[in-house]
Design an enzyme around this catalytic site. Sequence first.
Site, short mmCIF file in Angstrom:
data_model
loop_
_atom_site.label_atom_id
_atom_site.label_comp_id
_atom_site.label_asym_id
_atom_site.label_seq_id
_atom_site.Cartn_x
_atom_site.Cartn_y
_atom_site.Cartn_z
N ASN A 54 0.89 -1.11 -0.08
CA ASN A 54 -0.22 -0.08 -0.22
C ASN A 54 0.87 1.19 0.04
O ASN A 54 1.95 1.21 0.65
CB ASN A 54 -0.89 0.08 1.05
CG ASN A 54 -0.46 -0.15 2.46
OD1 ASN A 54 0.54 -0.81 2.60
ND2 ASN A 54 -1.00 0.35 3.57
N GLU A 56 0.35 5.16 0.72
CA GLU A 56 -0.81 6.25 1.18
C GLU A 56 -0.24 7.74 0.64
O GLU A 56 0.79 7.84 0.10
CB GLU A 56 -0.75 6.08 2.79
CG GLU A 56 -1.23 4.82 3.21
CD GLU A 56 -1.55 4.71 4.50
OE1 GLU A 56 -0.77 5.56 5.33
OE2 GLU A 56 -2.26 3.87 4.85
N CYS A 65 -4.14 0.53 -2.25
CA CYS A 65 -4.07 -0.62 -1.82
C CYS A 65 -2.92 -1.56 -2.16
O CYS A 65 -2.82 -1.38 -3.57
CB CYS A 65 -5.33 -1.22 -1.92
SG CYS A 65 -6.67 -0.72 -0.64
N GLU A 67 -3.06 -4.80 -3.01
CA GLU A 67 -3.64 -5.52 -4.09
C GLU A 67 -3.58 -4.93 -5.38
O GLU A 67 -3.26 -5.62 -6.50
CB GLU A 67 -5.06 -6.03 -3.74
CG GLU A 67 -4.86 -6.78 -2.53
CD GLU A 67 -5.00 -5.95 -1.09
OE1 GLU A 67 -4.62 -5.09 -1.15
OE2 GLU A 67 -6.06 -6.57 -0.27
N CYS A 98 -9.99 -5.50 0.56
CA CYS A 98 -11.06 -4.57 0.75
C CYS A 98 -11.97 -4.82 -0.39
O CYS A 98 -11.63 -5.46 -1.37
CB CYS A 98 -10.68 -3.24 0.91
SG CYS A 98 -10.22 -2.72 -0.63
N CYS A 101 -10.77 -3.88 -3.70
CA CYS A 101 -9.81 -4.90 -4.47
C CYS A 101 -10.21 -5.85 -4.86
O CYS A 101 -9.89 -6.70 -5.89
CB CYS A 101 -8.47 -4.91 -3.40
SG CYS A 101 -7.51 -3.46 -3.09
N1 THU Z 1 -5.13 -1.39 2.50
C1 THU Z 1 -4.58 -2.36 1.56
O1 THU Z 1 -3.40 -2.11 1.17
N2 THU Z 1 -5.30 -3.45 1.23
C2 THU Z 1 -6.70 -3.69 1.69
O2 THU Z 1 -7.39 -4.68 1.11
C3 THU Z 1 -7.13 -2.98 2.84
C4 THU Z 1 -6.49 -1.78 3.19
C5 THU Z 1 -4.69 -0.24 3.00
C6 THU Z 1 -5.12 0.82 2.75
C7 THU Z 1 -4.57 1.91 3.77
O3 THU Z 1 -3.45 2.32 3.29
C8 THU Z 1 -4.29 0.89 4.94
O4 THU Z 1 -4.50 -0.24 4.42
C9 THU Z 1 -5.45 0.92 5.91
O5 THU Z 1 -6.47 1.16 5.61
#
Ligand code: THU
Length: 143
Positions: A54, A56, A65, A67, A98, A101
């Site tokens: 991920n 940000e 994310c 994935e 999530c 994804c």
């Molecule tokens: N996140 C992911 O990378 N993948 C997911 O399927 C769920 C959430 C990340 C997004 C964000 O940077 C952090 O987790 C907290 O939500």
Amino acid sequence: MSEKKERAALPAETAEMLMAEAEKARARAYAPYSGFSVGAALLFEDGSVVSGCNVENASYSLSICAERNAMTTAVAMGLTRPTAAAVAGPDGVFCPPCGSCRQFLAEFNGAMPVVIKDARGFRIIALDELLPSGFSLKDGETE
Ligand code: THU
């Protein structure tokens, strides 16, 4: 055993290898805002593994994310048909993909097994169990 469980099956050593790659990617996560690092790895038929973490942003909604990062990297490499995925979050945390994804990955293989880190190690769930009746413009692709 149900048809879905059979499709979600993946050799244990493959699942472990894929989760290890997801963990390596997780170590490269850029998550200064949530502090929640995630790594993902995708396996392809030719044995290639493509991973992502991920990433940000100070403008929170721009965050990507792990994935989707892995999948877009794979497409840019010419790999569009993943056969399995793994997702690693923080230790002891059940970390399934999530909803966004799930939909994003289903575009490329709606039935692939997804190795998901949990408190005991990992479990394997087919993507079409995680995303039943997902949206598709291609008839029958996700059901
Ligand atoms: N996140 C992911 O990378 N993948 C997911 O399927 C769920 C959430 C990340 C997004 C964000 O940077 C952090 O987790 C907290 O939500």
